[in-house]
Design a protein around this motif. Structure first.
Motif, short mmCIF file in Angstrom:
data_model
loop_
_atom_site.label_atom_id
_atom_site.label_comp_id
_atom_site.label_asym_id
_atom_site.label_seq_id
_atom_site.Cartn_x
_atom_site.Cartn_y
_atom_site.Cartn_z
N ALA A 298 -105.11 -54.32 -2.07
CA ALA A 298 -104.06 -55.17 -2.64
C ALA A 298 -102.79 -54.95 -1.85
O ALA A 298 -102.56 -53.88 -1.29
CB ALA A 298 -103.83 -54.85 -4.12
N GLN A 299 -101.95 -55.98 -1.79
CA GLN A 299 -100.69 -55.87 -1.07
C GLN A 299 -99.63 -56.72 -1.76
O GLN A 299 -99.94 -57.68 -2.45
CB GLN A 299 -100.86 -56.29 0.39
N TRP A 300 -98.39 -56.30 -1.58
CA TRP A 300 -97.25 -56.92 -2.25
C TRP A 300 -96.13 -57.16 -1.26
O TRP A 300 -95.94 -56.37 -0.33
CB TRP A 300 -96.70 -56.00 -3.35
N SER A 301 -95.33 -58.19 -1.50
CA SER A 301 -94.11 -58.33 -0.73
C SER A 301 -93.20 -57.15 -1.05
O SER A 301 -93.26 -56.58 -2.14
CB SER A 301 -93.42 -59.66 -1.05
N THR A 302 -92.38 -56.79 -0.09
CA THR A 302 -91.66 -55.52 -0.20
C THR A 302 -90.60 -55.50 -1.30
O THR A 302 -90.19 -54.43 -1.74
CB THR A 302 -91.01 -55.18 1.14
N ASP A 303 -90.15 -56.67 -1.75
CA ASP A 303 -89.19 -56.66 -2.86
C ASP A 303 -89.87 -56.58 -4.21
O ASP A 303 -89.23 -56.38 -5.24
CB ASP A 303 -88.27 -57.88 -2.81
N GLU A 304 -91.21 -56.70 -4.24
CA GLU A 304 -91.95 -56.60 -5.49
C GLU A 304 -92.43 -55.18 -5.78
O GLU A 304 -92.83 -54.89 -6.90
CB GLU A 304 -93.18 -57.51 -5.45
N ALA A 305 -92.44 -54.32 -4.77
CA ALA A 305 -93.08 -53.03 -4.96
C ALA A 305 -92.23 -51.88 -4.41
O ALA A 305 -91.44 -51.29 -5.12
CB ALA A 305 -94.47 -53.04 -4.33
N SER A 306 -92.35 -51.57 -3.11
CA SER A 306 -91.87 -50.31 -2.56
C SER A 306 -92.49 -49.17 -3.37
O SER A 306 -91.83 -48.48 -4.14
CB SER A 306 -90.34 -50.21 -2.56
N PRO A 307 -93.81 -48.97 -3.20
CA PRO A 307 -94.55 -48.10 -4.12
C PRO A 307 -94.40 -46.62 -3.80
O PRO A 307 -94.40 -46.22 -2.64
CB PRO A 307 -95.99 -48.55 -3.91
N ARG A 323 -88.07 -50.29 -5.29
CA ARG A 323 -87.29 -51.50 -5.16
C ARG A 323 -87.77 -52.58 -6.11
O ARG A 323 -86.99 -53.38 -6.64
CB ARG A 323 -87.34 -52.01 -3.71
N GLY A 324 -89.08 -52.63 -6.36
CA GLY A 324 -89.62 -53.63 -7.27
C GLY A 324 -89.26 -53.40 -8.73
O GLY A 324 -89.36 -54.33 -9.54
N GLU A 325 -88.91 -52.16 -9.08
CA GLU A 325 -88.49 -51.82 -10.45
C GLU A 325 -89.50 -52.30 -11.49
O GLU A 325 -89.16 -52.89 -12.52
CB GLU A 325 -87.10 -52.38 -10.76
N ARG A 326 -90.78 -52.03 -11.22
CA ARG A 326 -91.83 -52.43 -12.17
C ARG A 326 -93.04 -51.54 -11.97
O ARG A 326 -93.20 -50.87 -10.94
CB ARG A 326 -92.18 -53.90 -11.99
#
Length: 389
Positions: A298-307, A323-326
């Motif tokens: 799985a992959q996310w745009s960088t503003d959605e995650a920063s895991p 950064r995604g705050e979720r």
């Protein structure tokens, strides 16, 4: 959020089945002009037949915040639950380890770890308990020193006064490249009782593809710091390579390892880890066209995650986003994403650093708003108890 999925296709021919198969800065600041604009995607990574017998969790899950366990933590990073009750929490910037009573929220400082050099994204990072903690009472820590990133172990003596309960650190592994950014830092003992460490390439992208370097890797070692038996490269602690900055490590109930890492401008990743595999950085970020690299599940745009941290519970990987705050839920079927990732708690508690299993359907979740990059509010930082499905 638009979600796209790439299907696994099977072609039967001649009796043979062929299966075709920036910087989201680690702490969440974009470096590219277009960083963080791409949608999330999931990618199948294993044959359906390999996981057909496994129970698949529902496509949609749920998260309920049961309570706030503790408040007023300063730059918390790692969390390690004690077997008899209590939570150990590391402070990146203060280089301290604190015990939190999970019932009352009372905080007791064990002591400060000597030799830590906090700077940028470095400092006192991940912590883990010895697999023989019941008999040896050893706490392991990953930290940035003046010269490198290293792993130490310390005796935790509860009988001593507060502030003096940590013994002198014994260095078990050293020489991991350090930098202002990309220091990795997550450590965890696996089901095999070996110590795993996620490292970063310290801003030097060439280290990730260099199997002779400890930067941009997942390392696997014995509790004494020697290369673990069965590692893919002779006399080396390197377990997988081609990583940018690994800060999440977790195993499912089949003892399969998963890892989260920060992308640069386009894709953050959740990977199923196979020993010896190349995960692409810096030659690939997210999915790639060739078969040379192991694609993320799985992959996310960088503003959605920063895991940062991840945990496995209730058939899913749960991933804390800075950064995604979720909090992301990725239901699994084997080493595939069984459904599209699902986001929870978006913006409710700010930056999320660490998530740890608390038994059954419970998780401990640690916020990260006092590290200089978040918007700290009254009570930050905090530990939350969650119920998840």
């Amino acid at each position: 959020m638009i979600v796209q999925r790439r299907a696994v296709t099977a072609v039967l021919a001649a009796a043979a089945l062929l299966l075709t198969a920036g910087c989201s800065s680690d702490d969440g600041e974009p470096s590219g002009a277009d960083g963080g604009t791409s949608p999330s995607r999931t990618t199948a990574q294993s044959s359906p037949s390999a996981s057909a017998a496994e129970q698949t969790p529902p496509a949609k899950g749920s998260v309920k915040v049961l309570r706030t366990v503790a408040t007023g933590l300063k730059s918390p990073w790692g969390l390690a639950p004690l077997p008899g009750g209590g939570l150990l929490v590391s402070s990146r910037d203060e280089a301290t380890i604190t015990r939190v009573d999970e019932k009352t929220g009372k905080k007791t400082e064990l002591g400060q770890v000597p030799g830590v050099s906090p700077s940028g994204e470095g400092g006192l990072l991940g912590i883990a308990l010895s697999p023989d903690y019941a008999s040896d009472h050893m706490v392991y820590a990953y930290f940035t020193s003046a010269s490198d990133n290293r792993v130490v172990r310390m005796l935790y003596d509860e009988k001593k006064p507060s502030g003096e309960q940590l013994g002198a650190p014994d260095t078990v592994f050293r020489g991991i490249p350090k930098g202002v950014v990309h220091n990795g830092g997550r450590i965890a003992f696996g089901p095999d009782k070996m110590l795993y460490a996620g490292t970063g390439e310290s801003g030097d992208t060439g280290l990730s593809q260099d199997k002779g370097s400890l930067g941009g890797k997942i390392l696997r070692m014995t509790p004494d710091g020697d290369p673990a038996p069965g590692n893919p490269f002779p006399d080396s602690a390197v377990y997988s390579y081609g990583h940018r900055n690994v800060q999440g490590l977790a195993w499912d109930d089949k003892q399969r390892l998963f890892a989260a890492e920060f992308g640069q401008d386009t894709w953050d990743e959740l990977n199923a880890i196979k020993p010896g595999d190349n995960y692409g950085w810096p030659r690939a970020e997210g999915e790639s066209d060739g078969s040379e690299f192991h694609d993320p599940l799985a992959q996310w745009s960088t503003d959605e995650a920063s895991p940062s941290g991840i945990a496995h519970a209730e058939g899913s990987v749960w991933m804390a986003g800075l950064r995604g705050e979720r909090l992301w839920r990725v239901p699994l079927k084997g080493t595939e994403a069984a459904a599209d990732p699902q986001a929870f708690l978006e913006g409710e508690y700010g930056r999320l650093r660490t998530v740890v299993p608390a038994g059954g359907d419970r998780l401990w979740l640690v916020t990260s708003n006092t590290d200089g990059r978040g918007d700290a509010k009254g009570g930050d930082d905090r530990i939350l108890e969650l119920r998840v499905t």
